[in-house]
Design an enzyme around this catalytic site. Structure first.
Site, PDB file in Angstrom:
ATOM      1  CG  ASP A 118     -29.010  45.622 -47.420  1.00 22.07           C
ATOM      2  OD1 ASP A 118     -28.749  46.617 -46.710  1.00 22.07           O
ATOM      3  OD2 ASP A 118     -28.152  44.777 -47.735  1.00 22.07           O
ATOM      4  CD  GLU A 161     -23.528  46.712 -44.644  1.00 22.86           C
ATOM      5  OE1 GLU A 161     -22.333  46.563 -44.337  1.00 22.86           O
ATOM      6  OE2 GLU A 161     -24.442  45.952 -44.219  1.00 22.86           O
ATOM      7  CD  GLU A 162     -26.456  42.881 -43.730  1.00 21.46           C
ATOM      8  OE1 GLU A 162     -25.394  42.209 -43.684  1.00 21.46           O
ATOM      9  OE2 GLU A 162     -26.927  43.469 -42.742  1.00 21.46           O
ATOM     10  CG  HIS A 164     -26.232  39.449 -39.154  1.00 23.13           C
ATOM     11  ND1 HIS A 164     -25.442  39.096 -40.228  1.00 23.13           N
ATOM     12  CD2 HIS A 164     -26.334  40.803 -39.230  1.00 23.13           C
ATOM     13  CE1 HIS A 164     -25.088  40.191 -40.904  1.00 23.13           C
ATOM     14  NE2 HIS A 164     -25.620  41.240 -40.304  1.00 23.13           N
TER      15      HIS A 164
END
Length: 393
Positions: free
Chosen positions: A80, A139-140, A363
């Site tokens: 993702d 996962e995020e 990020h």
């Protein structure tokens, strides 16, 4: 320990590996929305004749059946992207979707595992056991690992291995260590409800802003005074809101934060104390409160034998200097849920190269990777599976 044919196959397909990662980077999808990525994985598995099942809502579980009986090892890659605007304006393969970006390297993970699968499938008749392939969504959001586990991902698995590309380490450096490496990551939310009023007449009101200020200041004492100092922990308030106008005393206030721990006892203590402090402050100001605590991810706790296997493989495959013990990070990773089910380990592969401008933090909108790291990650996936299945009990 190292299969030379795997090394050769991955080197032969390096250009395809890079192209695949770039395609995924151009076409990112948010957590739980990885439909096109899932379909791409399915198409690649169909080309190789590898059986699979799609998971709900997205993701894939597949398996390479070895030619000889043995154990089952699982390899996991997350897929993702993040709601981040890409700032790499000059990048030829920058995201085609404004506000969505692979800013954490999951595009690389998926491409590396698919390339490892291609190599492993070519040597499957020599495999002493089976390889479970976990292409994981979300996962995020710290939900995808649980979804796959609930849908049978770990059934019959003896060992599990995962990789994260890492911009805090030089390109190609493999890291792992025995014990905790990524922290348990939790979210807490607190609301105080007082009584609003005019800013010139505070005696008629009950100021929720003051309550929240007291709360945010005081909870730092939980780490400094309630915990064993040998058990590190972080309590961070990342969001606060209170009030609607300069001369109106706030009736409500809200905060949201995160807790990071390696130790389960410390985790329990912090959760209990966060609510205890909220209750005490609300009582002191004759107000009401609500408290929520969500345990998002478990700590990633590498089993000793598996972590040592990563070290041995890295040194043999990439040279003695290629391996470093991973310094534990307070970052979270839902891979810890797999390790709660069976032994295994998690590794990082460095992708930082100043000359290629790939040292940005995960990020960040400028995040990118040195693509020389991709071949290392793909081979590490494949060689770990090979070596684990070859091991004698």
């Amino acid at each position: 320990m190292i299969n030379e044919k795997i090394t050769e196959l991955i080197s032969q397909h390096e250009n395809d590996l890079i192209a695949l990662r770039r395609y995924l980077h151009e076409n990112p999808e948010l957590s739980s929305e990885e439909y096109e990525t899932t379909q791409l994985i399915v198409e690649k598995l169909n080309e190789l004749g590898i059986p699979y099942k799609k998971t709900n809502p997205t993701g894939v579980i597949a398996e390479i059946k070895g030619g000889k009986p043995g154990k089952t090892v699982a390899l996991r890659a997350d897929m993702d992207a993040l709601p981040v605007y890409e700032l790499n304006r000059e990048l030829e393969y920058r995201s085609k979707k404004d506000g969505i970006m692979h800013a954490c390297g999951h595009d690389a993970h998926t491409a590396m595992l698919l390339t490892a699968v291609r190599a492993l499938n070519d040597v499957k008749e020599e495999l002493q056991g089976n390889i479970r392939l976990l292409f994981q969504p979300a996962e995020e959001q710290a939900r995808g690992a649980k979804w796959l586990i609930d849908q049978g991902a770990m059934h019959g698995v003896d060992n599990v291995f995962g990789i994260h590309i890492w911009s805090n380490a030089p390109t190609g450096e493999v890291s792992s260590q025995v014990g905790p490496s990524f922290a348990a990551a939790d979210i807490f939310k607190v609301t105080f409800k007082g009584k609003g009023g005019h800013g010139a007449m505070p005696q008629q009101a009950n100021d929720a802003t003051i309550m929240m200020a007291q709360y945010v200041n005081n909870i730092q004492a939980i780490v400094s005074r309630e915990l064993d100092p040998l058990h590190p922990a972080v309590v961070t308030v990342g969001k606060m809101s209170s009030g609607i106008r300069f001369n109106v005393i706030a009736e409500d206030s809200f905060c949201e934060g995160t807790v990071r721990t390696f130790d389960s006892e410390a985790r329990d203590t912090i959760e209990a104390k966060l609510e205890e402090y909220a209750n005490a402050i609300a009582a002191m100001y004759h107000a009401d409160y609500t408290f929520e605590y969500d345990r998002m991810t478990d700590a990633v706790n590498n089993e000793e034998k598996s972590a040592k296997l990563i070290e041995s493989i890295a040194k043999e495959a990439f040279g003695e200097e290629s391996f470093k013990n991973l310094v534990p990070t307070m970052g979270g990773e839902d891979f810890g849920f797999y390790l709660s089910n069976c032994p295994g380990a998690f590794a990082t592969v460095g992708c930082a190269n100043e000359e290629k401008d790939t040292c940005w933090a995960h990020h960040n909108g400028n995040f990118n990777i040195d693509e020389d790291a991709l071949k290392v990650g793909a081979e590490l996936y494949a060689q770990y599976a090979w070596a684990y299945l070859k091991e004698k009990e």
